[in-house]
Design a protein around this motif. Structure first.
Motif, PDB file in Angstrom:
ATOM      1  N   LEU A  25      57.088  -9.032  37.030  1.00  0.00           N
ATOM      2  CA  LEU A  25      55.994  -9.076  37.995  1.00  0.00           C
ATOM      3  C   LEU A  25      55.386  -7.679  38.030  1.00  0.00           C
ATOM      4  O   LEU A  25      55.805  -6.820  38.771  1.00  0.00           O
ATOM      5  CB  LEU A  25      56.530  -9.482  39.370  1.00  0.00           C
ATOM      6  N   GLU A  26      54.410  -7.468  37.150  1.00  0.00           N
ATOM      7  CA  GLU A  26      53.801  -6.139  37.037  1.00  0.00           C
ATOM      8  C   GLU A  26      52.878  -5.840  38.206  1.00  0.00           C
ATOM      9  O   GLU A  26      52.835  -4.733  38.704  1.00  0.00           O
ATOM     10  CB  GLU A  26      53.025  -6.023  35.720  1.00  0.00           C
ATOM     11  N   LYS A  27      52.132  -6.835  38.619  1.00  0.00           N
ATOM     12  CA  LYS A  27      51.132  -6.625  39.656  1.00  0.00           C
ATOM     13  C   LYS A  27      51.099  -7.851  40.564  1.00  0.00           C
ATOM     14  O   LYS A  27      51.108  -8.981  40.087  1.00  0.00           O
ATOM     15  CB  LYS A  27      49.777  -6.419  38.992  1.00  0.00           C
ATOM     16  N   VAL A  28      51.059  -7.627  41.864  1.00  0.00           N
ATOM     17  CA  VAL A  28      50.981  -8.736  42.817  1.00  0.00           C
ATOM     18  C   VAL A  28      49.531  -9.207  42.879  1.00  0.00           C
ATOM     19  O   VAL A  28      48.626  -8.442  43.145  1.00  0.00           O
ATOM     20  CB  VAL A  28      51.465  -8.304  44.216  1.00  0.00           C
ATOM     21  N   VAL A  29      49.347 -10.470  42.561  1.00  0.00           N
ATOM     22  CA  VAL A  29      48.019 -11.069  42.653  1.00  0.00           C
ATOM     23  C   VAL A  29      48.024 -12.099  43.766  1.00  0.00           C
ATOM     24  O   VAL A  29      47.052 -12.276  44.471  1.00  0.00           O
ATOM     25  CB  VAL A  29      47.631 -11.731  41.308  1.00  0.00           C
ATOM     26  N   GLU A  30      49.143 -12.745  43.939  1.00  0.00           N
ATOM     27  CA  GLU A  30      49.286 -13.809  44.916  1.00  0.00           C
ATOM     28  C   GLU A  30      50.518 -13.491  45.766  1.00  0.00           C
ATOM     29  O   GLU A  30      51.644 -13.680  45.316  1.00  0.00           O
ATOM     30  CB  GLU A  30      49.442 -15.130  44.156  1.00  0.00           C
ATOM     31  N   PHE A  35      56.369 -13.013  47.694  1.00  0.00           N
ATOM     32  CA  PHE A  35      57.312 -13.080  48.814  1.00  0.00           C
ATOM     33  C   PHE A  35      58.470 -14.020  48.503  1.00  0.00           C
ATOM     34  O   PHE A  35      59.613 -13.748  48.871  1.00  0.00           O
ATOM     35  CB  PHE A  35      56.618 -13.541  50.098  1.00  0.00           C
ATOM     36  N   LYS A  36      58.186 -15.123  47.846  1.00  0.00           N
ATOM     37  CA  LYS A  36      59.259 -16.051  47.474  1.00  0.00           C
ATOM     38  C   LYS A  36      60.255 -15.369  46.553  1.00  0.00           C
ATOM     39  O   LYS A  36      61.465 -15.501  46.719  1.00  0.00           O
ATOM     40  CB  LYS A  36      58.677 -17.301  46.804  1.00  0.00           C
ATOM     41  N   ILE A  37      59.735 -14.634  45.585  1.00  0.00           N
ATOM     42  CA  ILE A  37      60.609 -13.913  44.662  1.00  0.00           C
ATOM     43  C   ILE A  37      61.418 -12.867  45.422  1.00  0.00           C
ATOM     44  O   ILE A  37      62.631 -12.741  45.220  1.00  0.00           O
ATOM     45  CB  ILE A  37      59.787 -13.268  43.528  1.00  0.00           C
ATOM     46  N   PHE A  38      60.764 -12.129  46.319  1.00  0.00           N
ATOM     47  CA  PHE A  38      61.450 -11.125  47.146  1.00  0.00           C
ATOM     48  C   PHE A  38      62.606 -11.755  47.914  1.00  0.00           C
ATOM     49  O   PHE A  38      63.722 -11.237  47.924  1.00  0.00           O
ATOM     50  CB  PHE A  38      60.449 -10.472  48.107  1.00  0.00           C
ATOM     51  N   ARG A  39      62.330 -12.860  48.570  1.00  0.00           N
ATOM     52  CA  ARG A  39      63.360 -13.523  49.388  1.00  0.00           C
ATOM     53  C   ARG A  39      64.555 -13.989  48.538  1.00  0.00           C
ATOM     54  O   ARG A  39      65.701 -13.885  48.970  1.00  0.00           O
ATOM     55  CB  ARG A  39      62.773 -14.720  50.141  1.00  0.00           C
ATOM     56  N   HIS A  40      64.283 -14.500  47.347  1.00  0.00           N
ATOM     57  CA  HIS A  40      65.380 -14.948  46.487  1.00  0.00           C
ATOM     58  C   HIS A  40      66.217 -13.772  45.992  1.00  0.00           C
ATOM     59  O   HIS A  40      67.450 -13.855  45.972  1.00  0.00           O
ATOM     60  CB  HIS A  40      64.856 -15.770  45.307  1.00  0.00           C
ATOM     61  N   ALA A  48      67.897  -3.985  44.721  1.00  0.00           N
ATOM     62  CA  ALA A  48      67.032  -3.132  43.899  1.00  0.00           C
ATOM     63  C   ALA A  48      65.811  -3.919  43.418  1.00  0.00           C
ATOM     64  O   ALA A  48      64.681  -3.443  43.514  1.00  0.00           O
ATOM     65  CB  ALA A  48      67.805  -2.564  42.722  1.00  0.00           C
ATOM     66  N   LYS A  49      66.031  -5.132  42.927  1.00  0.00           N
ATOM     67  CA  LYS A  49      64.898  -5.966  42.484  1.00  0.00           C
ATOM     68  C   LYS A  49      64.038  -6.379  43.670  1.00  0.00           C
ATOM     69  O   LYS A  49      62.810  -6.383  43.583  1.00  0.00           O
ATOM     70  CB  LYS A  49      65.403  -7.200  41.738  1.00  0.00           C
ATOM     71  N   ALA A  50      64.677  -6.729  44.782  1.00  0.00           N
ATOM     72  CA  ALA A  50      63.928  -7.114  45.976  1.00  0.00           C
ATOM     73  C   ALA A  50      63.072  -5.947  46.462  1.00  0.00           C
ATOM     74  O   ALA A  50      61.911  -6.131  46.833  1.00  0.00           O
ATOM     75  CB  ALA A  50      64.887  -7.577  47.078  1.00  0.00           C
ATOM     76  N   SER A  51      63.622  -4.737  46.425  1.00  0.00           N
ATOM     77  CA  SER A  51      62.876  -3.554  46.855  1.00  0.00           C
ATOM     78  C   SER A  51      61.684  -3.291  45.955  1.00  0.00           C
ATOM     79  O   SER A  51      60.604  -2.932  46.427  1.00  0.00           O
ATOM     80  CB  SER A  51      63.785  -2.320  46.869  1.00  0.00           C
ATOM     81  N   SER A  52      61.889  -3.472  44.675  1.00  0.00           N
ATOM     82  CA  SER A  52      60.796  -3.274  43.719  1.00  0.00           C
ATOM     83  C   SER A  52      59.646  -4.229  44.011  1.00  0.00           C
ATOM     84  O   SER A  52      58.478  -3.833  44.019  1.00  0.00           O
ATOM     85  CB  SER A  52      61.319  -3.471  42.296  1.00  0.00           C
ATOM     86  N   ILE A  53      59.971  -5.468  44.277  1.00  0.00           N
ATOM     87  CA  ILE A  53      58.947  -6.470  44.619  1.00  0.00           C
ATOM     88  C   ILE A  53      58.290  -6.116  45.950  1.00  0.00           C
ATOM     89  O   ILE A  53      57.076  -6.199  46.104  1.00  0.00           O
ATOM     90  CB  ILE A  53      59.555  -7.889  44.681  1.00  0.00           C
ATOM     91  N   ALA A  54      59.088  -5.690  46.930  1.00  0.00           N
ATOM     92  CA  ALA A  54      58.550  -5.326  48.243  1.00  0.00           C
ATOM     93  C   ALA A  54      57.555  -4.177  48.122  1.00  0.00           C
ATOM     94  O   ALA A  54      56.503  -4.193  48.772  1.00  0.00           O
ATOM     95  CB  ALA A  54      59.687  -4.949  49.192  1.00  0.00           C
ATOM     96  N   CYS A 111      65.337   3.254  44.772  1.00  0.00           N
ATOM     97  CA  CYS A 111      64.593   2.222  45.518  1.00  0.00           C
ATOM     98  C   CYS A 111      64.561   2.537  47.006  1.00  0.00           C
ATOM     99  O   CYS A 111      63.513   2.436  47.643  1.00  0.00           O
ATOM    100  CB  CYS A 111      65.232   0.849  45.306  1.00  0.00           C
ATOM    101  N   VAL A 112      65.709   2.925  47.561  1.00  0.00           N
ATOM    102  CA  VAL A 112      65.770   3.243  48.987  1.00  0.00           C
ATOM    103  C   VAL A 112      64.869   4.439  49.285  1.00  0.00           C
ATOM    104  O   VAL A 112      64.102   4.426  50.254  1.00  0.00           O
ATOM    105  CB  VAL A 112      67.226   3.525  49.435  1.00  0.00           C
ATOM    106  N   ALA A 113      64.918   5.455  48.438  1.00  0.00           N
ATOM    107  CA  ALA A 113      64.076   6.644  48.647  1.00  0.00           C
ATOM    108  C   ALA A 113      62.595   6.284  48.572  1.00  0.00           C
ATOM    109  O   ALA A 113      61.796   6.734  49.405  1.00  0.00           O
ATOM    110  CB  ALA A 113      64.424   7.708  47.606  1.00  0.00           C
ATOM    111  N   ARG A 114      62.212   5.451  47.591  1.00  0.00           N
ATOM    112  CA  ARG A 114      60.811   5.057  47.468  1.00  0.00           C
ATOM    113  C   ARG A 114      60.352   4.244  48.674  1.00  0.00           C
ATOM    114  O   ARG A 114      59.213   4.377  49.124  1.00  0.00           O
ATOM    115  CB  ARG A 114      60.573   4.298  46.168  1.00  0.00           C
ATOM    116  N   LEU A 115      61.237   3.403  49.214  1.00  0.00           N
ATOM    117  CA  LEU A 115      60.882   2.628  50.404  1.00  0.00           C
ATOM    118  C   LEU A 115      60.626   3.543  51.595  1.00  0.00           C
ATOM    119  O   LEU A 115      59.633   3.382  52.314  1.00  0.00           O
ATOM    120  CB  LEU A 115      61.980   1.627  50.751  1.00  0.00           C
ATOM    121  N   TYR A 116      61.508   4.512  51.803  1.00  0.00           N
ATOM    122  CA  TYR A 116      61.328   5.435  52.923  1.00  0.00           C
ATOM    123  C   TYR A 116      60.061   6.270  52.741  1.00  0.00           C
ATOM    124  O   TYR A 116      59.325   6.502  53.704  1.00  0.00           O
ATOM    125  CB  TYR A 116      62.548   6.349  53.095  1.00  0.00           C
ATOM    126  N   LEU A 117      59.788   6.726  51.529  1.00  0.00           N
ATOM    127  CA  LEU A 117      58.565   7.501  51.288  1.00  0.00           C
ATOM    128  C   LEU A 117      57.316   6.658  51.529  1.00  0.00           C
ATOM    129  O   LEU A 117      56.366   7.117  52.164  1.00  0.00           O
ATOM    130  CB  LEU A 117      58.553   8.033  49.854  1.00  0.00           C
TER     131      LEU A 117
END
Length: 122
Positions: A25-30, A35-40, A48-54, A111-117
């Motif tokens: 998932l390079e770019k969020v278009v929809e 969000f479905k992918i994030f939740r799964h 780590a994957k969920a954070s990347s999607i978030a 991932c955690v650092a990028r989320l906080y930033l």
């Protein structure tokens, strides 16, 4: 039996997330699909994957000037990490505990650092 069922449930979430995500998932278009992918990924424990999607979902919202929604996504992702440790109930903006940080591999720590930033910039 309960442990086996939980493990099977996590496996199913991982399989579904992998199938929905496809090659990447390079770019969020929809955002609904993202969000479905994030939740799964979150449900299977791959934070780590969920954070990347978030991060991608929130960045997409920011391009639409939906800053409040972007912050909500960041907060959900940060809370995901905190709920996986003894940091539950601690203020969102406090630094994660050393116990949590010591458990993380470098990619997860990134991932955690990028989320906080990202949250701080929003």
């Amino acid at each position: 039996l309960g442990t086996m069922l939980k493990e099977r449930e996590r496996d199913l979430h991982r399989i579904v997330a992998s199938l929905l995500e496809g090659p990447g998932l390079e770019k969020v278009v929809e955002p609904i699909s993202a969000f479905k992918i994030f939740r799964h990924w979150k449900a299977c424990g791959n934070f780590a994957k969920a954070s990347s999607i978030a991060l991608k979902i929130a960045a997409y919202f920011e391009t639409l000037n939906l800053h409040h929604q972007a912050v909500e996504v960041y907060i959900d992702a940060v809370n995901m990490w905190k709920e996986s440790s003894d940091d539950v109930g601690i203020d969102l903006f406090s630094v994660p505990s050393w116990k949590l940080l010591n458990k993380l591999i470098p990619d997860e720590l990134d991932c955690v650092a990028r989320l906080y930033l990202a949250l701080a910039k929003s």
